[in-house]
Design a protein around this motif. Sequence first.
Motif, PDB file in Angstrom:
ATOM      1  N   ALA A  29       0.948  -1.370   0.080  1.00  0.00           N
ATOM      2  CA  ALA A  29      -0.061   0.151   0.055  1.00  0.00           C
ATOM      3  C   ALA A  29       0.860   1.156  -0.212  1.00  0.00           C
ATOM      4  O   ALA A  29       2.048   1.266   0.365  1.00  0.00           O
ATOM      5  N   THR A  30       0.255   2.267  -0.595  1.00  0.00           N
ATOM      6  CA  THR A  30       1.052   3.621  -0.295  1.00  0.00           C
ATOM      7  C   THR A  30       0.342   4.283   1.124  1.00  0.00           C
ATOM      8  O   THR A  30      -0.843   4.102   1.267  1.00  0.00           O
ATOM      9  N   TRP A  31       1.402   4.475   1.810  1.00  0.00           N
ATOM     10  CA  TRP A  31       0.935   5.260   3.304  1.00  0.00           C
ATOM     11  C   TRP A  31       1.178   6.755   3.184  1.00  0.00           C
ATOM     12  O   TRP A  31       2.367   7.348   2.911  1.00  0.00           O
ATOM     13  N   ARG A  32       0.323   7.583   3.518  1.00  0.00           N
ATOM     14  CA  ARG A  32       0.454   8.856   3.443  1.00  0.00           C
ATOM     15  C   ARG A  32      -0.141   9.554   5.039  1.00  0.00           C
ATOM     16  O   ARG A  32      -1.148   9.216   5.552  1.00  0.00           O
ATOM     17  N   ASN A  33       1.009   9.969   5.534  1.00  0.00           N
ATOM     18  CA  ASN A  33       0.889  10.613   6.955  1.00  0.00           C
ATOM     19  C   ASN A  33       0.158  11.989   6.923  1.00  0.00           C
ATOM     20  O   ASN A  33       0.836  13.125   6.449  1.00  0.00           O
ATOM     21  N   ILE A  34      -1.032  12.051   7.442  1.00  0.00           N
ATOM     22  CA  ILE A  34      -1.864  13.511   7.367  1.00  0.00           C
ATOM     23  C   ILE A  34      -1.193  14.524   8.127  1.00  0.00           C
ATOM     24  O   ILE A  34      -1.325  15.633   7.926  1.00  0.00           O
ATOM     25  N   TRP A  35      -0.328  14.262   8.999  1.00  0.00           N
ATOM     26  CA  TRP A  35       0.280  15.391   9.581  1.00  0.00           C
ATOM     27  C   TRP A  35       1.675  15.858   9.160  1.00  0.00           C
ATOM     28  O   TRP A  35       2.059  16.841   9.428  1.00  0.00           O
ATOM     29  N   GLU A  36       2.068  15.214   7.973  1.00  0.00           N
ATOM     30  CA  GLU A  36       3.215  15.679   7.362  1.00  0.00           C
ATOM     31  C   GLU A  36       2.753  16.243   6.029  1.00  0.00           C
ATOM     32  O   GLU A  36       3.704  16.667   5.117  1.00  0.00           O
ATOM     33  N   ASP A  37       1.612  15.860   5.550  1.00  0.00           N
ATOM     34  CA  ASP A  37       0.999  15.719   4.182  1.00  0.00           C
ATOM     35  C   ASP A  37      -0.096  16.731   4.118  1.00  0.00           C
ATOM     36  O   ASP A  37      -1.180  16.166   4.388  1.00  0.00           O
ATOM     37  N   ASP A  38       0.169  18.206   3.636  1.00  0.00           N
ATOM     38  CA  ASP A  38      -1.239  18.891   3.880  1.00  0.00           C
ATOM     39  C   ASP A  38      -2.331  18.591   2.759  1.00  0.00           C
ATOM     40  O   ASP A  38      -3.525  18.541   3.039  1.00  0.00           O
ATOM     41  N   GLU A  39      -1.888  17.894   1.617  1.00  0.00           N
ATOM     42  CA  GLU A  39      -2.727  17.510   0.540  1.00  0.00           C
ATOM     43  C   GLU A  39      -3.604  16.280   1.185  1.00  0.00           C
ATOM     44  O   GLU A  39      -4.980  16.195   0.924  1.00  0.00           O
ATOM     45  N   ALA A  40      -3.000  15.336   1.843  1.00  0.00           N
ATOM     46  CA  ALA A  40      -3.478  14.273   2.403  1.00  0.00           C
ATOM     47  C   ALA A  40      -4.494  14.608   3.485  1.00  0.00           C
ATOM     48  O   ALA A  40      -5.658  14.193   3.481  1.00  0.00           O
ATOM     49  N   ARG A  41      -4.432  15.475   4.331  1.00  0.00           N
ATOM     50  CA  ARG A  41      -5.051  16.009   5.468  1.00  0.00           C
ATOM     51  C   ARG A  41      -6.422  16.736   4.892  1.00  0.00           C
ATOM     52  O   ARG A  41      -7.630  16.336   5.406  1.00  0.00           O
ATOM     53  N   ARG A  42      -6.225  17.488   3.612  1.00  0.00           N
ATOM     54  CA  ARG A  42      -7.175  17.989   3.277  1.00  0.00           C
ATOM     55  C   ARG A  42      -8.351  17.019   2.517  1.00  0.00           C
ATOM     56  O   ARG A  42      -9.385  17.017   2.551  1.00  0.00           O
ATOM     57  N   TYR A  43      -7.595  15.953   1.835  1.00  0.00           N
ATOM     58  CA  TYR A  43      -8.383  14.735   1.144  1.00  0.00           C
ATOM     59  C   TYR A  43      -9.348  14.091   2.367  1.00  0.00           C
ATOM     60  O   TYR A  43     -10.270  13.890   2.033  1.00  0.00           O
ATOM     61  N   VAL A  44      -8.537  13.743   3.320  1.00  0.00           N
ATOM     62  CA  VAL A  44      -9.228  12.830   4.321  1.00  0.00           C
ATOM     63  C   VAL A  44     -10.077  13.674   5.134  1.00  0.00           C
ATOM     64  O   VAL A  44     -11.462  13.270   5.268  1.00  0.00           O
ATOM     65  N   ALA A  45     -10.214  15.216   5.358  1.00  0.00           N
ATOM     66  CA  ALA A  45     -11.280  15.715   5.640  1.00  0.00           C
ATOM     67  C   ALA A  45     -12.307  15.895   4.712  1.00  0.00           C
ATOM     68  O   ALA A  45     -13.674  16.029   5.058  1.00  0.00           O
ATOM     69  N   GLY A  46     -11.934  16.104   3.744  1.00  0.00           N
ATOM     70  CA  GLY A  46     -12.996  16.159   2.550  1.00  0.00           C
ATOM     71  C   GLY A  46     -14.094  14.918   2.346  1.00  0.00           C
ATOM     72  O   GLY A  46     -15.001  15.067   2.097  1.00  0.00           O
ATOM     73  N   VAL A  47     -13.361  13.794   2.674  1.00  0.00           N
ATOM     74  CA  VAL A  47     -14.139  12.613   2.465  1.00  0.00           C
ATOM     75  C   VAL A  47     -15.076  12.074   3.768  1.00  0.00           C
ATOM     76  O   VAL A  47     -15.603  11.203   3.951  1.00  0.00           O
ATOM     77  N   ASN A  48     -14.593  13.014   4.816  1.00  0.00           N
ATOM     78  CA  ASN A  48     -14.981  12.519   6.243  1.00  0.00           C
ATOM     79  C   ASN A  48     -15.869  13.573   6.920  1.00  0.00           C
ATOM     80  O   ASN A  48     -15.594  13.910   8.192  1.00  0.00           O
ATOM     81  N   ASN A  49     -16.773  14.495   6.086  1.00  0.00           N
ATOM     82  CA  ASN A  49     -17.313  15.575   6.738  1.00  0.00           C
ATOM     83  C   ASN A  49     -16.753  16.536   7.523  1.00  0.00           C
ATOM     84  O   ASN A  49     -16.998  17.139   8.680  1.00  0.00           O
ATOM     85  N   GLY A  50     -15.219  17.010   7.026  1.00  0.00           N
ATOM     86  CA  GLY A  50     -14.564  17.951   7.628  1.00  0.00           C
ATOM     87  C   GLY A  50     -13.539  17.340   8.742  1.00  0.00           C
ATOM     88  O   GLY A  50     -12.837  17.857   9.429  1.00  0.00           O
ATOM     89  N   ASN A  51     -13.861  16.224   9.082  1.00  0.00           N
ATOM     90  CA  ASN A  51     -13.097  15.310  10.135  1.00  0.00           C
ATOM     91  C   ASN A  51     -11.598  14.609   9.611  1.00  0.00           C
ATOM     92  O   ASN A  51     -11.830  14.117   8.599  1.00  0.00           O
TER      93      ASN A  51
END
Length: 78
Positions: A29-51
């Motif tokens: 798998a490709t692992w993306r740390n949301i604390w080090e990757d702003d794009e990843a953080r925005r993606y996760v928040a976008g698919v989880n109602n802002g969380n």
Amino acid sequence: MSDVTIYWRPGCGYCSRLRSSLGSAADKATWRNIWEDDEARRYVAGVNNGNEIVPTVVIAGAAHTNPDPDVVLAALAS
């Protein structure tokens, strides 16, 4: 490149459980740390109602929030 992307963060017990459950398949798998990757953080928040809920796993383009490890293993095996 893997068709499975796992969004995670350090200290997340659910993320640790998932990684452990995947065993050697975790390396596929490709692992993306949301604390080090702003794009990843925005993606996760976008698919989880802002969380910033992790693990969020994308399998073949579809997001799964805290999925059963067996679902991820099956995707990595295909």
